[in-house]
Design a protein around this motif. Structure first.
Motif, PDB file in Angstrom:
ATOM      1  N   SER A   1       0.793  -1.235   0.000  1.00 10.15           N
ATOM      2  CA  SER A   1       0.000   0.000   0.000  1.00 10.15           C
ATOM      3  C   SER A   1       0.826   1.285   0.000  1.00 10.15           C
ATOM      4  CB  SER A   1      -0.935   0.018   1.214  1.00 10.15           C
ATOM      5  OG  SER A   1      -0.160   0.046   2.403  1.00 10.15           O
ATOM      6  N   GLY A   2       2.132   1.178   0.149  1.00 11.78           N
ATOM      7  CA  GLY A   2       3.000   2.358   0.171  1.00 11.78           C
ATOM      8  C   GLY A   2       3.638   2.637   1.517  1.00 11.78           C
ATOM      9  N   GLY A   3       3.219   1.936   2.559  1.00 16.85           N
ATOM     10  CA  GLY A   3       3.758   2.154   3.900  1.00 16.85           C
ATOM     11  C   GLY A   3       5.155   1.588   4.099  1.00 16.85           C
ATOM     12  N   ARG A   4       5.322   0.304   3.808  1.00 22.25           N
ATOM     13  CA  ARG A   4       6.650  -0.316   3.970  1.00 22.25           C
ATOM     14  C   ARG A   4       7.652   0.259   2.984  1.00 22.25           C
ATOM     15  NH1 ARG A   4       5.015  -6.483   3.779  1.00 22.25           N
ATOM     16  NH2 ARG A   4       3.185  -5.520   2.858  1.00 22.25           N
ATOM     17  N   SER A   5       7.201   0.519   1.755  1.00 15.22           N
ATOM     18  CA  SER A   5       8.128   1.117   0.786  1.00 15.22           C
ATOM     19  C   SER A   5       8.509   2.530   1.233  1.00 15.22           C
ATOM     20  CB  SER A   5       7.542   1.103  -0.625  1.00 15.22           C
ATOM     21  OG  SER A   5       6.283   1.726  -0.676  1.00 15.22           O
ATOM     22  N   GLY A   6       7.595   3.225   1.901  1.00 16.65           N
ATOM     23  CA  GLY A   6       7.921   4.538   2.467  1.00 16.65           C
ATOM     24  C   GLY A   6       8.985   4.433   3.548  1.00 16.65           C
ATOM     25  N   LYS A   7       8.874   3.407   4.401  1.00 13.89           N
ATOM     26  CA  LYS A   7       9.900   3.173   5.432  1.00 13.89           C
ATOM     27  C   LYS A   7      11.239   2.851   4.780  1.00 13.89           C
ATOM     28  CE  LYS A   7       6.831   1.632   9.088  1.00 13.89           C
ATOM     29  NZ  LYS A   7       6.359   0.506   9.889  1.00 13.89           N
ATOM     30  N   ALA A   8      11.194   2.034   3.714  1.00 10.20           N
ATOM     31  CA  ALA A   8      12.420   1.699   2.987  1.00 10.20           C
ATOM     32  C   ALA A   8      13.031   2.961   2.371  1.00 10.20           C
ATOM     33  CB  ALA A   8      12.132   0.660   1.907  1.00 10.20           C
ATOM     34  N   CYS A   9      12.175   3.831   1.828  1.00 12.45           N
ATOM     35  CA  CYS A   9      12.658   5.094   1.259  1.00 12.45           C
ATOM     36  C   CYS A   9      13.319   5.954   2.329  1.00 12.45           C
ATOM     37  CB  CYS A   9      11.516   5.867   0.599  1.00 12.45           C
ATOM     38  SG  CYS A   9      11.019   5.231  -1.009  1.00 12.45           S
ATOM     39  N   ASP A  10      12.683   6.060   3.499  1.00 12.82           N
ATOM     40  CA  ASP A  10      13.270   6.833   4.600  1.00 12.82           C
ATOM     41  C   ASP A  10      14.661   6.305   4.937  1.00 12.82           C
ATOM     42  OD1 ASP A  10      11.064   8.529   4.959  1.00 12.82           O
ATOM     43  OD2 ASP A  10      10.145   7.227   6.473  1.00 12.82           O
ATOM     44  N   PHE A  11      14.776   4.990   5.090  1.00 14.42           N
ATOM     45  CA  PHE A  11      16.040   4.361   5.449  1.00 14.42           C
ATOM     46  C   PHE A  11      17.094   4.589   4.372  1.00 14.42           C
ATOM     47  CE2 PHE A  11      18.756   0.576   4.948  1.00 14.42           C
ATOM     48  CZ  PHE A  11      19.507   0.693   6.111  1.00 14.42           C
ATOM     49  N   LEU A  12      16.748   4.314   3.115  1.00 12.11           N
ATOM     50  CA  LEU A  12      17.721   4.431   2.024  1.00 12.11           C
ATOM     51  C   LEU A  12      18.098   5.881   1.765  1.00 12.11           C
ATOM     52  CD1 LEU A  12      16.308   1.734  -0.406  1.00 12.11           C
ATOM     53  CD2 LEU A  12      18.383   1.580   0.987  1.00 12.11           C
ATOM     54  N   HIS A  13      17.133   6.787   1.845  1.00 16.17           N
ATOM     55  CA  HIS A  13      17.419   8.215   1.656  1.00 16.17           C
ATOM     56  C   HIS A  13      18.441   8.679   2.700  1.00 16.17           C
ATOM     57  CE1 HIS A  13      16.748  12.353   0.446  1.00 16.17           C
ATOM     58  NE2 HIS A  13      16.583  12.669   1.714  1.00 16.17           N
ATOM     59  N   ALA A  14      18.278   8.224   3.933  1.00 16.29           N
ATOM     60  CA  ALA A  14      19.222   8.581   5.005  1.00 16.29           C
ATOM     61  C   ALA A  14      20.619   8.025   4.737  1.00 16.29           C
ATOM     62  CB  ALA A  14      18.701   8.065   6.348  1.00 16.29           C
ATOM     63  N   GLN A  15      20.709   6.947   3.933  1.00 14.41           N
ATOM     64  CA  GLN A  15      21.995   6.352   3.564  1.00 14.41           C
ATOM     65  C   GLN A  15      22.599   7.023   2.323  1.00 14.41           C
ATOM     66  OE1 GLN A  15      23.127   3.777   5.612  1.00 14.41           O
ATOM     67  NE2 GLN A  15      21.245   4.178   6.736  1.00 14.41           N
ATOM     68  N   GLY A  16      21.875   7.981   1.737  1.00 11.73           N
ATOM     69  CA  GLY A  16      22.385   8.700   0.581  1.00 11.73           C
ATOM     70  C   GLY A  16      21.882   8.204  -0.766  1.00 11.73           C
ATOM     71  N   TYR A  17      20.954   7.260  -0.777  1.00 12.89           N
ATOM     72  CA  TYR A  17      20.411   6.752  -2.032  1.00 12.89           C
ATOM     73  C   TYR A  17      19.331   7.687  -2.576  1.00 12.89           C
ATOM     74  CZ  TYR A  17      22.597   2.221  -1.035  1.00 12.89           C
ATOM     75  OH  TYR A  17      23.490   1.216  -0.783  1.00 12.89           O
ATOM     76  N   LYS A  18      19.193   7.689  -3.910  1.00 17.19           N
ATOM     77  CA  LYS A  18      18.107   8.433  -4.565  1.00 17.19           C
ATOM     78  C   LYS A  18      16.941   7.469  -4.720  1.00 17.19           C
ATOM     79  CE  LYS A  18      20.735   9.399  -8.026  1.00 17.19           C
ATOM     80  NZ  LYS A  18      21.167   9.808  -9.362  1.00 17.19           N
ATOM     81  N   VAL A  19      15.832   7.775  -4.050  1.00 20.09           N
ATOM     82  CA  VAL A  19      14.713   6.836  -3.997  1.00 20.09           C
ATOM     83  C   VAL A  19      13.398   7.496  -4.380  1.00 20.09           C
ATOM     84  CG1 VAL A  19      15.772   5.315  -2.284  1.00 20.09           C
ATOM     85  CG2 VAL A  19      14.439   7.277  -1.517  1.00 20.09           C
ATOM     86  N   VAL A  20      12.465   6.657  -4.841  1.00 25.69           N
ATOM     87  CA  VAL A  20      11.111   7.075  -5.198  1.00 25.69           C
ATOM     88  C   VAL A  20      10.152   6.042  -4.614  1.00 25.69           C
ATOM     89  CG1 VAL A  20       9.499   7.497  -7.100  1.00 25.69           C
ATOM     90  CG2 VAL A  20      11.911   8.125  -7.361  1.00 25.69           C
ATOM     91  N   ASN A  21       9.113   6.504  -3.934  1.00 23.69           N
ATOM     92  CA  ASN A  21       8.105   5.603  -3.379  1.00 23.69           C
ATOM     93  C   ASN A  21       6.912   5.525  -4.327  1.00 23.69           C
ATOM     94  OD1 ASN A  21       6.876   3.933  -1.430  1.00 23.69           O
ATOM     95  ND2 ASN A  21       5.826   5.667  -0.504  1.00 23.69           N
ATOM     96  N   VAL A  22       6.365   4.312  -4.495  1.00 21.02           N
ATOM     97  CA  VAL A  22       5.149   4.138  -5.291  1.00 21.02           C
ATOM     98  C   VAL A  22       3.959   4.251  -4.333  1.00 21.02           C
ATOM     99  CG1 VAL A  22       3.850   2.651  -6.847  1.00 21.02           C
ATOM    100  CG2 VAL A  22       6.352   2.660  -6.942  1.00 21.02           C
TER     101      VAL A  22
END
Length: 103
Positions: free
Chosen positions: A67-88
């Protein structure tokens, strides 16, 4: 912060032939029940141990879940690590395209 796209926007980009680094962060049983064929499965519970599989390069990492919740958590984590991320946003519940089953 990271950007979001809708499932319909992702579907359009894939239909246009755009190369997308798409990661499905749902658990294996959810993946087997139906996933986007262009996606790779890296469950959220394994993400930290599997960072070497993300293939960043110039491409954003596009993350999807149910639904976008877990991928949002993954985005938060990866963004903090310096990755460029997009959530669906809306995740697979909003996915209008074809679904692949099994492994």
């Amino acid at each position: 912060m990271y950007t979001e796209i809708t499932a319909a926007e992702l579907d359009s980009q894939l239909k246009e032939g755009k190369s997308i680094n798409l990661i499905d962060v749902r658990e294996p049983d959810e993946w087997q029940e139906g996933h986007i064929k262009e996606a790779r499965s890296i469950p959220l519970s394994e993400l930290q141990e599997r960072l070497n599989e993300l293939k960043q390069g110039d491409q954003d990492i596009v993350l999807i879940c149910r639904s976008g919740g877990r991928s949002g958590k993954a985005c938060d984590f990866l963004h903090a690590q310096g990755y460029k991320v997009v959530n669906v946003a809306g995740g697979m519940l909003q996915w209008p395209g074809e679904v692949a089953f099994g492994e």
